[in-house]
Design an enzyme around this catalytic site. Structure first.
Site, short mmCIF file in Angstrom:
data_model
loop_
_atom_site.label_atom_id
_atom_site.label_comp_id
_atom_site.label_asym_id
_atom_site.label_seq_id
_atom_site.Cartn_x
_atom_site.Cartn_y
_atom_site.Cartn_z
N ASN A 1 0.82 -1.17 0.02
CA ASN A 1 -0.12 0.11 0.00
C ASN A 1 0.88 1.32 -0.15
OD1 ASN A 1 -2.62 1.52 0.73
ND2 ASN A 1 -1.27 2.14 2.45
N ASP B 1 1.79 6.76 0.28
CA ASP B 1 0.94 5.66 -0.37
C ASP B 1 1.49 5.67 -1.71
OD1 ASP B 1 -0.70 5.82 2.01
OD2 ASP B 1 -2.44 5.17 0.66
N ASP C 1 -0.65 -6.59 3.53
CA ASP C 1 -0.75 -5.78 4.56
C ASP C 1 -1.79 -4.75 4.11
OD1 ASP C 1 0.25 -4.47 6.96
OD2 ASP C 1 0.74 -2.85 5.79
N HIS D 1 -6.59 -0.63 1.65
CA HIS D 1 -6.51 0.67 1.40
C HIS D 1 -5.59 1.13 0.17
CE1 HIS D 1 -7.82 1.45 5.29
NE2 HIS D 1 -6.87 0.65 5.73
N GLU E 1 -5.07 -8.89 4.97
CA GLU E 1 -5.69 -8.18 5.96
C GLU E 1 -6.69 -6.93 5.75
OE1 GLU E 1 -3.75 -5.08 9.60
OE2 GLU E 1 -3.09 -5.00 7.50
#
Ligand code: CA
Length: 520
Positions: free
Chosen positions: A129, A200, A231, A235, A268
Site C-alpha cells: 500500500n 502511499d 498488509d 487501502h 489483512e
C-alpha cells in the site's frame, strides 16, 4: 492523477481508523493439508537471535524449524524482512532485499529450503500500500517533479482549495487527520494513509503496478516462497473506490499465478465481514477479525452460546462470494494486545480460547509466543517482545533489542521448561494441534452449531465424510452438567477432555472452563 487525489481527499475525511487431559486418541498421520493447516506468525526480530547482537534473525529462525515442526505448524508467516528504517519494518526501502539485521539473501534461501524439507510453507509480509519515505523512489520523486518515479506516488498542489482547507485545519481527530504532507521547497503535497513516513503508492500508475508484480515474481521464483500476507489490503484505493481495490487483488492474484500456480495469498482487511467479503475473489484467504474479537469477548464474558452460530453465518456468506475461500482464524496478532493479556493473565481462559480456535473451522494462525503464554499490551513494541526459549542464563537464542515489560523470566515459563511439563500450556497447544491435524472432522469438517440454550456453553458438531465429532466448551467458572438432546444421543466416546469431564447415559459433566470432544 487529479481523480486519484480527490478521491483520496474524500477518503481522508470519511474513513474511520480501525484499530489474531485426559488423553487423546490421535492417529499419527496428519490429514490436514495446508493451507487448511496451522500457520505461525513470526516477528523475526524477536524470535531467535543466532549471533548475539540482540536482534532475532533468519539463521536463528532456521534453527527453530524443528521446534515449529514439533508444534504441528504447516506454514510460517514472516512479518516484513525487507530493509526498512523502522524496527517493525512495515515501511520498506527495498522490495528485493533482506534487512541486514536479519541476514542475507543466502540465509533466506537456506531458511526456505530447510522449511520446505520439513513440509513447512513460507509466507512473507508484502507491504504494497505504501513504502518508506526513505525509499529511493520517493526520495527522487519528492525532489524532482520530472522524476520517473513521480507517478508512483499521489500528489496534489497546495493551492487546491480543498487541500488548503485541510492543511490549515487544526482538527487533530484521527478520523479527519490530514493525510497530505508537505515536501520542503515544493508546492506539492503527497498522500499517506498511515503517516508521513509511509507515502502511499499510486495504483493508478501502470508502471507502479508492473513494479509491484516484478517484486512479487522475484520472491515466488528466485526466493522460492509460497505466498504473501498482504498488509493493508483494503487501502489500495480509497473507500469510495473499493471495487477497484477488489479488482486490483484479482489482477495481482492472476499475475502471481502465472509464475506460481498454487500461490497462497492471505490478506489483512481489518473490517466487518460485509466489507471483507468482496476481497475474497482476489485474496482467497482473509483474516477473520470478527471471529477473533468474538472469541475474546466470549471467553471474557463467559458467554459462548452464539459463537458457532455467528461463525456459521459468516462462512455461509463468504461461500456465496468464493466457494474455495480460506478462513484465516486467529486469537490475536502483532497489532493487538496478546491473548494472555486480553484475558487478564488467566491461564484457564487462555486455554479455552486456544481450544475454541483449534476446534472451530478455518485455517488457524498462532502468533509467536502465544503457545507459551507470552503476555503483552500496547504500545506495539510490548506486544512484540522477545520469545523466551530457556531460562535467561541458558537462553542463547533470546533477543534483547527491547527490555520486556510483560514477558520476562518472572512472568513466563520458557519453552524448554514447558516442553518437559506435560501439563504446560505449550503441551496443551501441541495436543490440540496434533488432535486437529490428525482429525478429518476437526481440520476439514463442516460446522454444525448446536443451540443448547445454555449461555456459557459453546457446542457444535464437525462433520467430514465418515468422521464426526461433538465439541462442547464450558466457558463458565462453574461445573456444568447437561443432558444431551435426542439428536445427539450416541456420542459416548471421549476424544479429548480433562479428567473430570465425563459422559454417561447421554449426561455430560463439564469441569469449569474446559473442553470435551466426543464421538459416537
Ligand atoms: Ca542477530
Amino acid at each position: 492523477m487529479k481523480k486519484t487525489f480527490l478521491f483520496r481527499l474524500v477518503l481522508s475525511c470519511l474513513v474511520v481508523l480501525l484499530p489474531a487431559s485426559k488423553s487423546i486418541h490421535a492417529q499419527q498421520n496428519a490429514v490436514s493439508k495446508w493451507p487448511k493447516g496451522i500457520s505461525y506468525e513470526i516477528f523475526v526480530q524477536s524470535f531467535c537471535d543466532s549471533d548475539g547482537d540482540g536482534k532475532g534473525d533468519i539463521k536463528g529462525m532456521t534453527s527453530k524449524l524443528d521446534y515449529l515442526k514439533d508444534l504441528g505448524v504447516e506454514a510460517v508467516w514472516l512479518m516484513p524482512v525487507n530493509p526498512s528504517p523502522s524496527y517493525h519494518k512495515y515501511d520498506v526501502t527495498d522490495y528485493y532485499g533482506i534487512h541486514p539485521d536479519y541476514g542475507t539473501t543466502d540465509d533466506f534461501k537456506q531458511f526456505v529450503a530447510e522449511a520446505h524439507k520439513r513440509n513447512i510453507k513460507v509466507v512473507i509480509d508484502m507491504v504494497l500500500n505504501h513504502c518508506s519515505s526513505k525509499h529511493p523512489w520517493f526520495i527522487d520523486a519528492a525532489k524532482n517533479e520530472n522524476s520517473p518515479y513521480r507517478e508512483y506516488f499521489v500528489w496534489t498542489h497546495k493551492d487546491d482549495p480543498q487541500i488548503k482547507a485541510f492543511v490549515t485545519s487544526t482538527n487533530e481527530d484521527s478520523r479527519n487527520r490530514n493525510r497530505w504532507n508537505k515536501v520542503e521547497g515544493s508546492d506539492y503535497l503527497y498522500y499517506s494513509y498511515f503517516g508521513p513516513h509511509m507515502p502511499d503508492l499510486n495504483f493508478d500508475s501502470p508502471k507502479l503496478r508492473e513494479e509491484i508484480f516484478k517484486a512479487g515474481r522475484y520472491w515466488l521464483t528466485e526466493m522460492g516462497i509460497d505466498g504473501f500476507r498482504l498488509d493493508a489490503a483494503r487501502h489500495i484505493f480509497p473507500e469510495e473506490r473499493a471495487k477497484e481495490s477488489h479488482a486490483w487483488w484479482v489482477y495481482f492474484l492472476n499475475e502471481m499465478q502465472k509464475v506460481k500456480k498454487e500461490v497462497y495469498l492471505v490478506g489483512e482487511v481489518w473490517a466487518s465481514s460485509d466489507i471483507v467479503a468482496p476481497y475474497l475473489k482476489g485474496i482467497p484467504a482473509l483474516f477473520n477479525f470478527d471471529l477473533a474479537s468474538s472469541i475474546r469477548k466470549a471467553v471474557n464474558e463467559e458467554r459462548a452460546d452464539s459463537l458457532a452460530i455467528k461463525l456459521k453465518a459468516i462462512e455461509d456468506f463468504y461461500t456465496t462470494i468464493n466457494p474455495d475461500f480460506i478462513d484465516a482464524t486467529f486469537l490475536t496478532n502483532h497489532d493487538q494486545n496478546r491473548i494472555m493479556s486480553s484475558v487478564d493473565d488467566n491461564m484457564d481462559k487462555a486455554r479455552i480460547a486456544a481450544a475454541l480456535l483449534f476446534t472451530l473451522p478455518g485455517s488457524p494462525y498462532l502468533y509467536y509466543g502465544e503457545e507459551i503464554g507470552m503476555r503483552g499490551k500496547k504500545p506495539d513494541e510490548f506486544i512484540r517482545e522477545p520469545f523466551l526459549w530457556d531460562d535467561a542464563k541458558n537462553d542463547k537464542g533470546r533477543a534483547t533489542w527491547v527490555k520486556p515489560r510483560y514477558s520476562s523470566d518472572s512472568t513466563i515459563i520458557p519453552a524448554a521448561r514447558q516442553l518437559k511439563d506435560k501439563n504446560s500450556l505449550l503441551n496443551y497447544y501441541k495436543t490440540l494441534i496434533g488432535l486437529r491435524n490428525s482429525s478429518k472432522a476437526l481440520s476439514l469438517g463442516e460446522l454444525s452449531p448446536i443451540d443448547l440454550g445454555i449461555r456459557e456453553i459453546c457446542s457444535f458438531r464437525r462433520v467430514r465424510e465418515d468422521e464426526e465429532v461433538l465439541v462442547l466448551h464450558n466457558l463458565s467458572k462453574n461445573e456444568r452438567s447437561l443432558q444431551l438432546p435426542g439428536e445427539l444421543t450416541g456420542y459416548n466416546k471421549v476424544v479429548f477432555g480433562t479428567k473430570s469431564n465425563t459422559v454417561k447415559n447421554n449426561t455430560v459433566l463439564l469441569a469449569p472452563c474446559s473442553t470435551l470432544i466426543l464421538k459416537k
